[in-house]
Enzyme design. Structure first.
Site, PDB file in Angstrom:
ATOM      1  N   HIS A   1      86.312 -42.604 -12.042  1.00 16.45           N
ATOM      2  CA  HIS A   1      84.922 -42.140 -12.169  1.00 16.45           C
ATOM      3  C   HIS A   1      84.230 -43.057 -13.181  1.00 16.45           C
ATOM      4  O   HIS A   1      84.778 -43.304 -14.264  1.00 16.45           O
ATOM      5  CB  HIS A   1      84.876 -40.717 -12.713  1.00 16.45           C
ATOM      6  CG  HIS A   1      85.206 -39.645 -11.720  1.00 16.45           C
ATOM      7  ND1 HIS A   1      86.342 -39.647 -10.973  1.00 16.45           N
ATOM      8  CD2 HIS A   1      84.513 -38.529 -11.366  1.00 16.45           C
ATOM      9  CE1 HIS A   1      86.353 -38.564 -10.199  1.00 16.45           C
ATOM     10  NE2 HIS A   1      85.250 -37.868 -10.413  1.00 16.45           N
TER      11      HIS A   1
ATOM     12  N   HIS B   1      86.364 -38.528  -2.151  1.00 17.18           N
ATOM     13  CA  HIS B   1      86.124 -38.045  -3.518  1.00 17.18           C
ATOM     14  C   HIS B   1      85.989 -36.526  -3.481  1.00 17.18           C
ATOM     15  O   HIS B   1      84.893 -35.993  -3.285  1.00 17.18           O
ATOM     16  CB  HIS B   1      84.847 -38.715  -4.080  1.00 17.18           C
ATOM     17  CG  HIS B   1      84.543 -38.366  -5.498  1.00 17.18           C
ATOM     18  ND1 HIS B   1      83.714 -39.132  -6.281  1.00 17.18           N
ATOM     19  CD2 HIS B   1      84.943 -37.334  -6.290  1.00 17.18           C
ATOM     20  CE1 HIS B   1      83.611 -38.589  -7.481  1.00 17.18           C
ATOM     21  NE2 HIS B   1      84.338 -37.489  -7.505  1.00 17.18           N
TER      22      HIS B   1
ATOM     23  N   ASP C   1      82.952 -33.902  -3.912  1.00 15.44           N
ATOM     24  CA  ASP C   1      83.341 -33.768  -5.328  1.00 15.44           C
ATOM     25  C   ASP C   1      84.037 -32.427  -5.602  1.00 15.44           C
ATOM     26  O   ASP C   1      85.265 -32.386  -5.665  1.00 15.44           O
ATOM     27  CB  ASP C   1      82.122 -33.967  -6.242  1.00 15.44           C
ATOM     28  CG  ASP C   1      82.483 -34.472  -7.634  1.00 15.44           C
ATOM     29  OD1 ASP C   1      83.663 -34.768  -7.878  1.00 15.44           O
ATOM     30  OD2 ASP C   1      81.570 -34.578  -8.480  1.00 15.44           O
ATOM     31  N   ASP C   2      83.250 -31.357  -5.776  1.00 16.55           N
ATOM     32  CA  ASP C   2      83.800 -30.021  -6.073  1.00 16.55           C
ATOM     33  C   ASP C   2      83.051 -29.006  -5.213  1.00 16.55           C
ATOM     34  O   ASP C   2      82.204 -28.255  -5.712  1.00 16.55           O
ATOM     35  CB  ASP C   2      83.594 -29.713  -7.571  1.00 16.55           C
ATOM     36  CG  ASP C   2      84.286 -30.741  -8.453  1.00 16.55           C
ATOM     37  OD1 ASP C   2      85.524 -30.695  -8.543  1.00 16.55           O
ATOM     38  OD2 ASP C   2      83.583 -31.600  -9.021  1.00 16.55           O
TER      39      ASP C   2
ATOM     40  N   GLU D   1      78.725 -41.844 -13.613  1.00 17.59           N
ATOM     41  CA  GLU D   1      78.255 -40.531 -13.156  1.00 17.59           C
ATOM     42  C   GLU D   1      77.223 -40.067 -14.187  1.00 17.59           C
ATOM     43  O   GLU D   1      76.028 -39.970 -13.879  1.00 17.59           O
ATOM     44  CB  GLU D   1      79.422 -39.540 -13.058  1.00 17.59           C
ATOM     45  CG  GLU D   1      78.995 -38.129 -12.658  1.00 17.59           C
ATOM     46  CD  GLU D   1      80.137 -37.108 -12.685  1.00 17.59           C
ATOM     47  OE1 GLU D   1      81.198 -37.383 -13.274  1.00 17.59           O
ATOM     48  OE2 GLU D   1      79.945 -36.011 -12.109  1.00 17.59           O
TER      49      GLU D   1
ATOM     50  N   HIS E   1      87.955 -33.175  -5.613  1.00 15.65           N
ATOM     51  CA  HIS E   1      88.968 -32.681  -6.559  1.00 15.65           C
ATOM     52  C   HIS E   1      89.509 -31.389  -5.985  1.00 15.65           C
ATOM     53  O   HIS E   1      88.735 -30.437  -5.768  1.00 15.65           O
ATOM     54  CB  HIS E   1      88.337 -32.414  -7.919  1.00 15.65           C
ATOM     55  CG  HIS E   1      87.676 -33.613  -8.519  1.00 15.65           C
ATOM     56  ND1 HIS E   1      88.276 -34.409  -9.463  1.00 15.65           N
ATOM     57  CD2 HIS E   1      86.459 -34.183  -8.277  1.00 15.65           C
ATOM     58  CE1 HIS E   1      87.462 -35.398  -9.790  1.00 15.65           C
ATOM     59  NE2 HIS E   1      86.357 -35.287  -9.088  1.00 15.65           N
TER      60      HIS E   1
HETATM   61  N1  LIG Z   1      82.215 -34.565 -11.096  1.00  7.86           N
HETATM   62  C1  LIG Z   1      83.280 -34.732 -11.899  1.00  7.86           C
HETATM   63  N2  LIG Z   1      83.226 -35.669 -12.856  1.00  7.86           N
HETATM   64  C2  LIG Z   1      84.259 -35.835 -13.681  1.00  7.86           C
HETATM   65  N3  LIG Z   1      85.371 -35.126 -13.623  1.00  7.86           N
HETATM   66  C3  LIG Z   1      85.463 -34.177 -12.688  1.00  7.86           C
HETATM   67  N4  LIG Z   1      86.445 -33.316 -12.384  1.00  7.86           N
HETATM   68  C4  LIG Z   1      86.052 -32.574 -11.366  1.00  7.86           C
HETATM   69  N5  LIG Z   1      84.814 -32.928 -10.992  1.00  7.86           N
HETATM   70  C5  LIG Z   1      84.434 -33.934 -11.795  1.00  7.86           C
HETATM   71 ZN   LIG Z   2      84.593 -36.319  -9.169  1.00  7.16          ZN
END
Ligand SMILES: Nc1ncnc2[nH]cnc12
Ligand SMILES: [Zn+2]
Length: 343
Positions: free
Chosen positions: A201, A21, A282-283, A204, A23
């Site tokens: 997703h 996971h 995630d990011d 969350e 992006h």
């Molecule tokens: N944590 C996240 N939740 C939903 N969309 C995303 N796009 C990038 N990060 C995300």
């Molecule tokens: Zn995500």
């Protein structure tokens, strides 16, 4: 820190793992954003790297997404997508990630006039080169932006089909509230017909009902995040009995205020309930930590044991979309590192 916590963190750094996971647009570090902006003549509403980093004070998912989409505006050429993915794969490799399943958001780019081919070919070329140069395995998962319409998602899937062999599956991301999984029933059915792997997703920020919809309506094979399942014991029991993986991203949940404190993160409870929990970034450029940092901070906050850390890394291979022979090879490598640690 207790000796067990120190040992667990050392182990987490050393063991091979999969990241499921992440992006790719969320791996764009501020330095690279400014470099690409300069190269492409894009003007940013921030004076410098430091000013941009200062803006990374998020209050919820939407406050992050607004900055994340703005950051992606510097991506124009195939080389930009290549450089971004390659930079991520170098960091992942340094974190002992041996396999990455990488999300990308084509609509963020095609809506700005960047052709689908540029996006996919740039990312794919990085996956191939990183495989050759670093020995890391990397595949792509095409995500639909759930704040846009299902018709837009269907058109995006059709537009990507000339590069069908360049991505292994589809996902669903962006603003969760008000955009339930069932909104995307037709595009997931179409992807299933095409033999693509399915993830989404859910849970969350959105309620546990969104997780149930992702399972029952979209028929996904993994839930991204899924942490709000903890609110429904029957749903946790179902995830455990079906061995339905959750790709959990602890630092993301902390930075976007899904949890106020990592010590209160439900990851350990989910693991103890028998859910196939994995740890992911995630990011990472926005949440201050690649995958090993996510392991380390979670271990410290939740006092995870070395045995639990190994279980989470094993889960990452179990939950991955690789073939059985490859999976077994990585599980064997993992076991040999664990054995060395025990000596
Ligand atoms: N944590 C996240 N939740 C939903 N969309 C995303 N796009 C990038 N990060 C995300
Ligand atoms: Zn995500």
């Amino acid at each position: 820190m207790s000796p067990s916590t120190i040992a667990a963190i050392d182990l987490a750094r050393a063991i091979p793992k999969a990241e499921l996971h992440v992006h790719v647009e969320g791996t764009l570090e501020p330095e690279l954003i400014f470099q690409l902006a300069g190269r492409n003549g894009v003007t940013l509403p921030y004076d410098d790297v430091e000013a941009l980093r200062k803006a990374y004070a998020f209050t919820d998912l939407q406050s992050f997404l607004d900055i994340y989409y703005a950051g992606a505006s510097v991506l124009l050429k195939e080389q930009d997508f290549y450089d971004m993915a390659m930079a991520y794969l170098r960091c992942a490799h340094a974190d002992r990630v041996v396999h990455a399943e990488i999300f990308f958001d084509p609509q963020t780019h095609t809506a700005r006039g960047v052709p689908m081919q540029i996006v996919i070919e740039g990312l794919h070329r990085a996956c191939v080169d990183a495989g050759q140069e670093l020995g890391i395995s990397a595949v792509l998962i095409l995500c639909f932006l759930r704040h846009l319409s299902e018709d837009d998602a269907l058109a995006t899937l059709e537009a990507a089909l000339p590069w069908r062999d360049r991505f292994i599956g589809i996902g669903l991301d962006s603003s969760e509230f008000g955009h339930p999984p069932e909104k995307f029933a037709r595009v997931f059915a179409r992807a299933r017909e095409l033999g693509l792997r399915l993830v989404a997703h859910a849970g969350e920020e959105g309620p546990p009902a969104y997780i149930r919809q992702a399972l029952d309506v979209l028929q996904v094979e993994r839930i991204d995040h899924g942490v709000r399942s903890i609110e429904e014991p029957a749903l946790v029991a179902r995830l455990a009995s079906e061995r339905m993986p959750l790709t959990v991203c602890p630092l993301s949940n902390l930075k976007l205020k899904g949890v106020q404190d990592l010590a209160r993160h439900p990851l350990r409870k989910l693991l103890q309930a028998g859910v196939c929990v994995t740890i992911n970034s995630d990011d990472p450029a926005y949440f201050d930590g690649y995958v090993t940092e996510n392991y380390a901070q979670t271990i410290e906050a939740l006092k995870l044991t070395p045995e639990e850390v190994v279980q989470i890394a094993r889960n990452s291979f179990e939950a991955s979309f690789v073939d059985e022979a490859q999976r077994q090879q990585w599980l064997d490598q993992l076991q040999s590192v664990v054995t060395k640690f025990e000596e």
